[in-house]
Design an enzyme around this catalytic site. Structure first.
Site, PDB file in Angstrom:
ATOM      1  CD  GLU A 150      -1.561  10.854   4.036  1.00 43.36           C
ATOM      2  OE1 GLU A 150      -0.958  11.047   3.033  1.00 43.36           O
ATOM      3  OE2 GLU A 150      -1.367  10.008   5.033  1.00 43.36           O
ATOM      4  CD  GLU A 190      -3.182   6.703   1.527  1.00 48.59           C
ATOM      5  OE1 GLU A 190      -2.581   6.172   0.906  1.00 48.59           O
ATOM      6  OE2 GLU A 190      -3.363   8.048   1.087  1.00 48.59           O
TER       7      GLU A 190
END
Ligand SMILES: *[C@@H]1O[C@H](CO)[C@@H](O)[C@H](O)[C@H]1NC(C)=O
Ligand SMILES: *[C@@H]1O[C@H](CO)[C@@H](O)[C@H](O)[C@H]1NC(C)=O
Ligand SMILES: *[C@@H]1O[C@H](CO)[C@@H](O)[C@H](O)[C@H]1NC(C)=O
Ligand SMILES: *[C@@H]1O[C@H](CO)[C@@H](O)[C@H](O)[C@H]1NC(C)=O
Length: 480
Positions: free
Chosen positions: A263, A117
């Site tokens: 995720e 991220e």
């Protein structure tokens, strides 16, 4: 001929079954991580055939050797600038952390996740210049090692790299401030046959916005008014979010790009919406939602996803929220938190870790005759919480109903267990004592720590452990 046909069908079924089975994220930011061999056995017994890692820790990969489990290894953001500026460094990284494990340890490495991220707005653009060059260098290194067909690069991104101009999925496009960069990355991934990896969190949508419609976060069709996007109906956030990405990709000429959900999950503690009921509802709902390869309205094809996460990590930073340490479908010691049917075990339930070695059955608690307004209490609790883990004490979570004294005991015990039950770790200014009577009540478990594992994973945990103590101390001071 007839048999040939059957064999082909079976092969297709097996191959698809494998590719579509749900994976899990295996993080190791714990004070006492389970030994990697224990975790790999647990993964196998639970039929979990894919794992995503956040680094390339040696013992973790060694344990995965010969298991057949598909592995996504990770490169932490802190390494991006080195790998971006030096192809040599990228080649070394691939040689040590990919090639060796494939050739000598027989690890089934399929992906390298470059960064984690990296474009989160809370990073203030720190990795904007290094992510793509690092990705490119790792790809070049994989190609030089002749692994480019077997191992694909990807970059797990938060869903905030795209947005919608209309509140509907069809308005999806990449976030304006990073649009050019995103298109560069997507084009590169596409040219190399690599997937786009996105993390999608309806829980965070709810956490950030109290007005977010609760039932839209889940999958049980309880939404009274589905959202219509030009006639296509959306009744859950996951489908809408995923399809916003599909539209963003399509709009920029990459409508067929492979997508991995890197995720997805729901925590069981640390927030009023984070409890076992909601986590079970969300995770089971998601597993059922994607079973049979149903996909989303815009892309009715099998969804490739990794649950976040496998095991609780008591040393994760709680800066985003106390819930960070409670994402596991298993507790820190490998116990299933709730019945979750992944469709991969005979019993239809999760199977606990085997041969876990615990410390002795003793706990550290507040002495019964000490009063809560004793001047030593507040300072002792803040010390205990700064090193221990008090993130499970919030309102609405499984330890949210403790009384004041039990709260203090919980903090003391956490400190004591994290310090491996050392005598001196239960000496809080004469107000604490060791007991052999389990203080756990109802839904609130006072843990006993597992024996420390002295492999590489443990030292990795400690690296993360120290910097977050200050934040924890400050946060807990304001609670007590
Ligand atoms: C391999 O990965 C580990 C763990 O992520 C890292 O510490 C190490 O620096 C990597 N090796 C190389 C040669 O980059
Ligand atoms: C980003 O900027 C904010 C506000 O200036 C600051 O508080 C925060 O520490 C910065 N984060 C990083 C990772 O640099
Ligand atoms: C990234 O590059 C731009 C343009 O060269 C520069 O202005 C910016 O400071 C760089 N950002 C970082 C975090 O290095
Ligand atoms: C126990 O601690 C939690 C979290 O710190 C707090 O919300 C709660 O009010 C405390 N309970 C009592 C009775 O002090």
């Amino acid at each position: 001929m007839g048999w040939g046909f059957v064999v082909v069908l079976l092969t297709v079924a097996v191959v698809c079954g494998r590719a579509n089975s749900i994976g899990a994220n295996w993080g190791t930011q714990a004070s006492h991580p389970l030994p990697p061999d224990t975790v790999v056995r647990m993964l196998r017994e639970n039929g979990i055939q894919k794992v995503k890692l956040f680094d390339a820790e040696y013992d973790t990969l060694r344990a995965l050797g010969k298991s057949g489990i598909e592995v996504m290894v990770g490169i932490p953001n802190e390494m991006l600038s080195t790998l971006a500026s030096s192809l040599k460094a990228a080649e070394k990284w691939v040689a040590k952390n990919v090639s060796t494990h494939i050739s000598t340890n027989n690890v089934n490495i399929r992906y390298v996740a470059v960064g984690n991220e990296p474009f989160l707005s809370s990073y203030n653009g720190s990795y904007l210049n290094t992510t793509f060059p690092a990705l490119r260098n790792i790809q070049t290194a994989l190609t030089k090692a002749d692994l480019q067909n077997q191992v694909k690069v990807t970059c797990p991104l938060n869903a905030d790299v795209y947005e919608t101009s209309t509140t509907l999925p069809s308005g999806g496009d990449f976030r304006a401030d990073i649009r050019d960069l995103m298109i560069t990355i997507v084009k590169f991934l596409s040219e190399n046959g690599c997937p786009f990896t996105v993390n999608i969190y309806p829980f965070i949508s709810l956490y950030n916005d109290d007005k977010f419609p609760l039932d839209y976060a889940f999958f049980d069709g309880g939404v009274s008014k589905p959202v219509s996007d030009g006639g296509t109906l959306y009744s859950n956030e996951f489908d809408a979010n995923y399809d916003t990405l599909v539209h963003a990709l399509e709009k920029n000429g990459f409508g067929n790009m492979q997508i991995i959900v890197g995720e997805i999950g729901w925590p069981t503690g640390g927030d009023k919406n984070a409890n076992v009921e909601n986590a079970k509802k969300f995770n089971q709902g998601f597993v059922d939602h994607i079973s049979g390869g149903k996909g989303t309205p815009k892309r009715p094809e099998p969804i490739d996803a990794y649950l976040f996460s496998l095991i609780d990590e008591d040393a994760k930073s709680i800066q985003p929220g106390y819930f960070e340490r409670h994402w596991g479908i298993f507790t820190y010691d490998g116990l299933p938190k709730y019945a979750l049917n992944l469709g991969t075990t005979n019993t239809g339930a999760l199977i606990q870790a085997k041969e876990v070695n615990y410390e002795m059955k003793k706990w550290c608690v507040m002495k019964p005759n000490v009063r809560l307004d004793d001047p030593q209490v507040a300072a002792s609790v803040s010390l205990a919480c700064s090193r221990g883990d008090c993130s499970g004490l919030g309102v609405g979570t499984s330890c949210g109903k403790l009384d004041g004294k039990d709260n203090v005991s919980y903090a003391f015990n956490s400190y004591y267990q994290i310090h491996d039950q050392e005598d001196k770790a239960c000496k809080f200014s004469g107000i604490s004592e060791v007991t052999k009577t389990d203080p756990s009540t109802g839904t609130c478990r006072f843990p006993i720590m597992i024996l420390p594992y002295y492999g590489g994973a443990a030292s990795h945990g400690q690296v993360f452990f120290l910097p977050l103590l200050m934040a924890a101390a400050i946060a807990m001071l304001s609670i007590f």
